[in-house]
Design an enzyme around this catalytic site. Structure first.
Site, PDB file in Angstrom:
ATOM      1  N   TYR A 139       0.854  -1.185   0.000  1.00 29.89           N
ATOM      2  CA  TYR A 139       0.000   0.000   0.000  1.00 29.89           C
ATOM      3  C   TYR A 139       0.892   1.237   0.000  1.00 29.89           C
ATOM      4  O   TYR A 139       1.832   1.334   0.800  1.00 29.89           O
ATOM      5  CB  TYR A 139      -0.899   0.033   1.237  1.00 29.89           C
ATOM      6  CG  TYR A 139      -1.686   1.315   1.373  1.00 29.89           C
ATOM      7  CD1 TYR A 139      -2.944   1.450   0.795  1.00 29.89           C
ATOM      8  CD2 TYR A 139      -1.167   2.411   2.069  1.00 29.89           C
ATOM      9  CE1 TYR A 139      -3.663   2.624   0.908  1.00 29.89           C
ATOM     10  CE2 TYR A 139      -1.875   3.594   2.175  1.00 29.89           C
ATOM     11  CZ  TYR A 139      -3.119   3.697   1.598  1.00 29.89           C
ATOM     12  OH  TYR A 139      -3.815   4.873   1.690  1.00 29.89           O
ATOM     13  N   GLU A 158      -3.384   7.487  -4.131  1.00 32.23           N
ATOM     14  CA  GLU A 158      -3.373   6.231  -3.377  1.00 32.23           C
ATOM     15  C   GLU A 158      -3.209   5.076  -4.348  1.00 32.23           C
ATOM     16  O   GLU A 158      -4.016   4.911  -5.262  1.00 32.23           O
ATOM     17  CB  GLU A 158      -4.670   6.082  -2.585  1.00 32.23           C
ATOM     18  CG  GLU A 158      -4.720   4.809  -1.747  1.00 32.23           C
ATOM     19  CD  GLU A 158      -6.030   4.678  -0.989  1.00 32.23           C
ATOM     20  OE1 GLU A 158      -6.034   4.937   0.229  1.00 32.23           O
ATOM     21  OE2 GLU A 158      -7.051   4.340  -1.621  1.00 32.23           O
TER      22      GLU A 158
END
Length: 400
Positions: free
Chosen positions: A122, A210
């Site tokens: 992530y 993101e």
């Protein structure tokens, strides 16, 4: 302004960030053409069909499917296009109405050929307002349940802060790679990936990028498989090409309409509508509503030119919300004269007709006394107030 995945990836590509390649499509036939084109380019019949909506968690709602051949691709495309996709991030969550899928992305299978050799990370970049620095948040636990990771195992979520005076430095990118446990070729590729991702963040005037998952392939490549991209609305004048990417079908239709009339409007969940000139005063007005026992139904800033036309449009937008039990108008007459606003309120009231909810008008500033007289003598269901305390008491009275 939020972007779709395929739009965000097109920006990343301009800055040299490796992405999972794919093509967007609006119809089944177009999507199948893109599938055939992709199969020819990759030499593989495998492809991923992804719903394009402004919400995360698409996989949990059935909006991301792997197709192993053309027949499966056609089936997934047909099922996803036009569906009401429900995810934890769509309005109402998994129990809400969801969002209609009007566009899909047909993408390569970036996990081939050895699925088990891949690792998911992530990575995101955003502003930490408390520290006044951009921060790169990263974790070895990438994938659909990153929220659970942050809540249950916060020690697995790392933060690398970027000094605004120095900008991105080599040691910042290396810190990210170290925290993710990389070495060798993968380490070098991750440092390049992070550096270019940060360039994209700054270059596009983004408020958030993101990448989840950020894929570490079996041959040590680092690839952006998914991309959530948000732009700073106040910087769009510098990026007219990016401003054209706006998809109003993904936004609240009431907010879109309000913007077309020059109104700054945000829908909320309360029972008292508010109409104010100035963002700071709007925030204070929302506090007044809460202190009086109500809940704000909206944030609405009519701006410095609160003329009759704008006031009428603001009324119409607020009154569409069936939950509104009262409306508080709070205007400070600095640039605009209070008597003009008051006359605008009276005219708008008469033009709309049959307004059933009580209206409290607090006007302070230039010609406030004349404005109060106009309101009081209008014969309409409108109450006037002078001070903030008076306005709060009036709101409390009509809600009782």
């Amino acid at each position: 302004m939020n972007l779709h995945e395929y739009q965000g990836k097109s920006i990343l590509t301009k800055f040299g960030v490796p992405i999972q390649n794919g093509y967007a499509a609006d119809t089944v036939d177009e999507a199948l053409e893109k599938y055939d084109q992709l199969a020819k380019e990759t030499g593989s019949p495998f492809a991923v069909v992804k719903a394009q909506i402004h919400a995360g968690g698409r996989g949990k709602g059935g909006g991301v499917k792997l197709a192993k051949n053309r027949e499966e691709a056609k089936q997934h495309i047909s099922n996803i296009l036009g569906m009401q996709l429900k995810t934890p991030q769509t309005p109402g969550g998994m129990e809400g109405p969801g969002k209609q899928v009007n566009k899909i992305l047909v993408a390569e299978d970036a996990y081939a050929p050895d699925f088990d050799a891949n690792k998911e990370y992530y990575v995101s970049i955003l502003m930490d307002r408390e520290r006044k620095q951009n921060v790169i948040i990263h974790s070895t636990q990438g994938g659909m349940d990153i929220e659970a990771v942050a809540e249950e195992t916060p020690h697995l979520v790392h933060k690398t802060y970027i000094d605004p005076e120095l900008g991105m430095q080599g040691f910042n990118a290396r810190e990210v790679a170290f925290n993710l446990g990389l070495e060798g070729t993968a380490f070098k590729n991750m440092t390049k990936f992070i550096s270019k991702l940060y360039q994209a963040y700054l270059g596009a005037d983004a408020t958030l990028i993101e990448i989840n998952p950020c894929l570490h392939t079996g041959d040590d490549r680092i690839v952006a498989v998914d991309c959530k991209f948000s732009l700073d609305d106040n910087a769009l004048y510098r990026h007219k090409d990016l401003a054209e990417m706006r998809d109003t079908t993904e936004e609240d239709p009431t907010e879109v309409e309000a913007q077309s009339h020059g109104l700054n409007f945000v829908n909320l969940d309360g029972n008292v509508g508010c109409m104010v000139n100035g963002a700071g005063l709007a925030m204070a007005t929302m506090d007044i509503i809460k202190l009086s026992g109500g809940e704000p139904a909206n944030f609405l800033d009519v701006g410095g030119t609160a003329d009759a036309a704008r006031v009428e449009q603001a009324f119409r937008i607020i009154l569409r919300d069936d939950r509104v039990e009262a409306i508080l108008i709070n205007i400070f007459g600095g640039i605009v004269r209070c008597d003009r606003v008051a006359q605008g309120v009276v005219d708008a009231y008469k033009n709309i007709g049959d307004i059933k909810v009580p209206i409290i008008v607090r006007l302070q500033g230039t010609n406030a006394d004349i404005a109060k007289e106009l309101i009081d003598n209008s014969g309409l269901n409108v109450r006037s107030a002078i001070s903030l305390q008076d306005a709060a008491e009036e709101v409390k009275a009509v809600l009782a």
